[in-house]
Motif scaffolding. Sequence first.
Motif, PDB file in Angstrom:
ATOM      1  N   LEU A   1      34.592   6.062 -30.805  1.00 29.79           N
ATOM      2  CA  LEU A   1      35.436   7.136 -31.348  1.00 29.79           C
ATOM      3  C   LEU A   1      35.088   8.483 -30.712  1.00 29.79           C
ATOM      4  CD1 LEU A   1      37.294   8.568 -33.401  1.00 29.79           C
ATOM      5  CD2 LEU A   1      35.543   8.208 -35.150  1.00 29.79           C
ATOM      6  N   MET A   2      33.802   8.776 -30.628  1.00 27.36           N
ATOM      7  CA  MET A   2      33.396  10.062 -30.036  1.00 27.36           C
ATOM      8  C   MET A   2      33.806  10.136 -28.574  1.00 27.36           C
ATOM      9  SD  MET A   2      29.728  11.066 -31.726  1.00 27.36           S
ATOM     10  CE  MET A   2      29.052   9.439 -31.983  1.00 27.36           C
ATOM     11  N   GLU A   3      33.584   9.034 -27.881  1.00 21.58           N
ATOM     12  CA  GLU A   3      33.897   9.000 -26.452  1.00 21.58           C
ATOM     13  C   GLU A   3      35.391   9.225 -26.207  1.00 21.58           C
ATOM     14  OE1 GLU A   3      32.124   5.502 -24.504  1.00 21.58           O
ATOM     15  OE2 GLU A   3      34.043   5.436 -23.419  1.00 21.58           O
ATOM     16  N   ARG A   4      36.231   8.564 -26.999  1.00 25.31           N
ATOM     17  CA  ARG A   4      37.663   8.596 -26.715  1.00 25.31           C
ATOM     18  C   ARG A   4      38.397   9.789 -27.306  1.00 25.31           C
ATOM     19  NH1 ARG A   4      39.523   2.372 -26.903  1.00 25.31           N
ATOM     20  NH2 ARG A   4      37.764   1.558 -25.718  1.00 25.31           N
ATOM     21  N   GLU A   5      37.884  10.351 -28.397  1.00 29.02           N
ATOM     22  CA  GLU A   5      38.690  11.348 -29.115  1.00 29.02           C
ATOM     23  C   GLU A   5      38.135  12.771 -29.084  1.00 29.02           C
ATOM     24  OE1 GLU A   5      41.817  10.737 -31.000  1.00 29.02           O
ATOM     25  OE2 GLU A   5      41.746   8.997 -29.672  1.00 29.02           O
ATOM     26  N   MET A   6      36.919  12.953 -28.535  1.00 33.77           N
ATOM     27  CA  MET A   6      36.329  14.293 -28.631  1.00 33.77           C
ATOM     28  C   MET A   6      37.211  15.353 -27.961  1.00 33.77           C
ATOM     29  SD  MET A   6      33.645  15.448 -30.277  1.00 33.77           S
ATOM     30  CE  MET A   6      32.041  14.626 -30.218  1.00 33.77           C
ATOM     31  N   GLY A   7      37.789  14.995 -26.829  1.00 38.17           N
ATOM     32  CA  GLY A   7      38.644  15.951 -26.119  1.00 38.17           C
ATOM     33  C   GLY A   7      39.847  16.348 -26.957  1.00 38.17           C
ATOM     34  N   ARG A   8      40.497  15.337 -27.510  1.00 38.04           N
ATOM     35  CA  ARG A   8      41.678  15.603 -28.322  1.00 38.04           C
ATOM     36  C   ARG A   8      41.324  16.426 -29.561  1.00 38.04           C
ATOM     37  NH1 ARG A   8      46.325  11.317 -29.673  1.00 38.04           N
ATOM     38  NH2 ARG A   8      44.610   9.847 -29.553  1.00 38.04           N
ATOM     39  N   VAL A   9      40.179  16.111 -30.172  1.00 36.45           N
ATOM     40  CA  VAL A   9      39.760  16.843 -31.373  1.00 36.45           C
ATOM     41  C   VAL A   9      39.534  18.327 -31.044  1.00 36.45           C
ATOM     42  CG1 VAL A   9      37.873  17.097 -33.040  1.00 36.45           C
ATOM     43  CG2 VAL A   9      38.835  14.835 -32.589  1.00 36.45           C
ATOM     44  N   GLN A  10      38.962  18.581 -29.865  1.00 39.91           N
ATOM     45  CA  GLN A  10      38.759  19.975 -29.442  1.00 39.91           C
ATOM     46  C   GLN A  10      40.101  20.714 -29.355  1.00 39.91           C
ATOM     47  OE1 GLN A  10      35.069  20.325 -29.575  1.00 39.91           O
ATOM     48  NE2 GLN A  10      35.598  21.664 -27.877  1.00 39.91           N
ATOM     49  N   ARG A  11      41.083  20.030 -28.809  1.00 39.98           N
ATOM     50  CA  ARG A  11      42.409  20.624 -28.654  1.00 39.98           C
ATOM     51  C   ARG A  11      43.036  20.879 -30.031  1.00 39.98           C
ATOM     52  NH1 ARG A  11      47.056  18.858 -28.582  1.00 39.98           N
ATOM     53  NH2 ARG A  11      46.532  16.646 -28.569  1.00 39.98           N
ATOM     54  N   ILE A  12      42.882  19.931 -30.954  1.00 41.37           N
ATOM     55  CA  ILE A  12      43.446  20.100 -32.299  1.00 41.37           C
ATOM     56  C   ILE A  12      42.756  21.271 -33.015  1.00 41.37           C
ATOM     57  CG2 ILE A  12      43.702  19.004 -34.581  1.00 41.37           C
ATOM     58  CD1 ILE A  12      43.976  16.296 -33.076  1.00 41.37           C
ATOM     59  N   ALA A  13      41.435  21.384 -32.808  1.00 41.18           N
ATOM     60  CA  ALA A  13      40.698  22.498 -33.430  1.00 41.18           C
ATOM     61  C   ALA A  13      41.236  23.840 -32.941  1.00 41.18           C
ATOM     62  CB  ALA A  13      39.198  22.364 -33.140  1.00 41.18           C
ATOM     63  N   ALA A  14      41.561  23.905 -31.664  1.00 37.28           N
ATOM     64  CA  ALA A  14      42.112  25.152 -31.113  1.00 37.28           C
ATOM     65  C   ALA A  14      43.464  25.468 -31.762  1.00 37.28           C
ATOM     66  CB  ALA A  14      42.247  25.041 -29.597  1.00 37.28           C
TER      67      ALA A  14
END
Lengths: 354, 354
Positions: free
Chosen positions: B29-42
């Motif tokens: 989960l961390m490997e695949r979604e960290m990038g997307r989560v960063q974008r959602i946080a922005a």
Amino acid sequence: MSGEPLKRKMPSSLLLSEIREQPDVLRRLMEREMGRVQRIAALIRARDARYVLIAARGTSDNAARYAQYLFGARNGLTVALAAPALYTRYHAPPRMDGALVIGISQSGASPDIAAVIEEGRRQGCLTLTITNAPASPLAAAADEVILLHAGEEQSIAATKTYTAQLMALAMLSAALADGERELLAEVPAQIEEALQAAAAPVVEAAERLKAADRCVVIGRGYNYATAFEIALKLAELTRIVAEPFSSADFLHGPIALIERGFPAIVVNPSGRVYDEVSEVEQEMIARGASPVVLSDRADAAGREPTIALPGGVPEWLSPLVSVAPGQLLAYHLSVARGFDPDQPRGLQKVTRTM
Amino acid sequence: MSGEPLKRKMPSSLLLSEIREQPDVLRRLMEREMGRVQRIAALIRARDARYVLIAARGTSDNAARYAQYLFGARNGLTVALAAPALYTRYHAPPRMDGALVIGISQSGASPDIAAVIEEGRRQGCLTLTITNAPASPLAAAADEVILLHAGEEQSIAATKTYTAQLMALAMLSAALADGERELLAEVPAQIEEALQAAAAPVVEAAERLKAADRCVVIGRGYNYATAFEIALKLAELTRIVAEPFSSADFLHGPIALIERGFPAIVVNPSGRVYDEVSEVEQEMIARGASPVVLSDRADAAGREPTIALPGGVPEWLSPLVSVAPGQLLAYHLSVARGFDPDQPRGLQKVTRTM
């Protein structure tokens, strides 16, 4: 009058008097606070609160649960229940701007509820306390106060202050919605009717449940709060572990618990969720259980409810009425199990949680 | 190898494999979604959400409970838990403007959760779905999606999707706070350590609890969610009526239930609420009970916890670790009570509540 007086088998119970006092308490509350509630409603409208944040514990938390449906369905307001530990334990109060902040506490003495109100004021929110204690810290902390006028609640388990809290919330909701205020005035007589009708059936139901040491209590929508409050009274007064469930959650999982003889209470007055809650009841019966059903109508199979609620109560006010027989049931169960309903073991009246 | 093969006494359990799979699930989960989560946080920062509204049921609702403390204490955001019945039963969705609306559902198939997300979009809120099912209605309904990548969850009782939901929320919180992201990476190994250390003690604890038909589970703050989730696993897998309590509420009232032999589980890793939860434990022991305690430290009286949690886990991540031995305990209790942990009676995997 000869010789030694008889030891009273059924001591006059404070709890029982307070349960019976409820109609009068609600009449007094409406009489004394309706004007003030109208004024508070005008303030809330002027502030254009985006959502409501309620801080409460125990019985008062169940009143907050009622507010979730009441303010949501009738006033278009999302209700958040505060996590007091954020304010007192983690010292990290979240952003509250745009919220109407309400603290609900019988005693007004809970430091953690006061901490939420104080932080709300600091952040510039409109704050409101609903309490039975005019001179309490919580009353002092808020911009506005609705007093319950319930008289001293002497028994440990809250009953009259619970229905008074519900009534205060219903008065506020009606004032905000500018409608159907006249229905509030009918509630005291409906509670009287409910208590009268329940007098015999609750004794029978108490016999049926008295050997239980666990129980589930089902409700949904407005009466999700009622399921929680009846479960809490059972835990406090009878030492039965009673777990409240929404019919939606219950059907999805914990229905697995149900088998012949499993003790269950189903709160199901007429309304939008009637059919769904009735489905839980049918499913319980199909699995061999005999739930104690509180309702104002027979089910689809023609079965009369175990405890009949009065008809004609609007769904949004039904939690004030349907909880009353539940309180009575908890009282009788307490006696049937050999406990003192006025002084349950290990309970304190006032929460002083930080 | 002569004659009839032995009937396996301990069948290979899907549930057990899924419990053990959790560290790998979280790594993926961390490997695949960290990038997307960063974008959602922005995106969330750009929208300046005033509060968070979460819709969820059952296990996912316990993830929402974690979010209440997580977003509250670490991101300054008040979290409201939606009452889906307002949207589907009362057809009176409340005002949601200013809210970040999150739907959490393993299957993504719950119509009532989707109804909250859809209404949030209609009202112009930023909406986010956290789900294991990329092609689900709930994923389609929201602006943004975080996928759990947990693989199919075959057993009825959710375990790996629960911790994955917690991790998704923790990743989002860390991205919003712009800090301590590196601590997330340590969680999978901490869960491994917790499961390993618990292997023998949970079997013993299951023996101790197996005759129970009721139980209370205590937690507070971040691990209030853990108490709820362990109680739910017990209800689903063992048919024990397990009621979760915050230590604050428990001390105030239901402590009255406790007497010698009363079955209780106390979740108490190190942190800001440790002393208070420990007080409940002391009080239980004083009343003759022997609670099963999950902690990473000995108590003030020098008593070691029944089930040792790994040390060094930051409190905000502790619910991901402390739930794992609880899942294992529920599994062993299920077996000890003669049930099939993979197929608990009467449960459906997917909620389709309206």
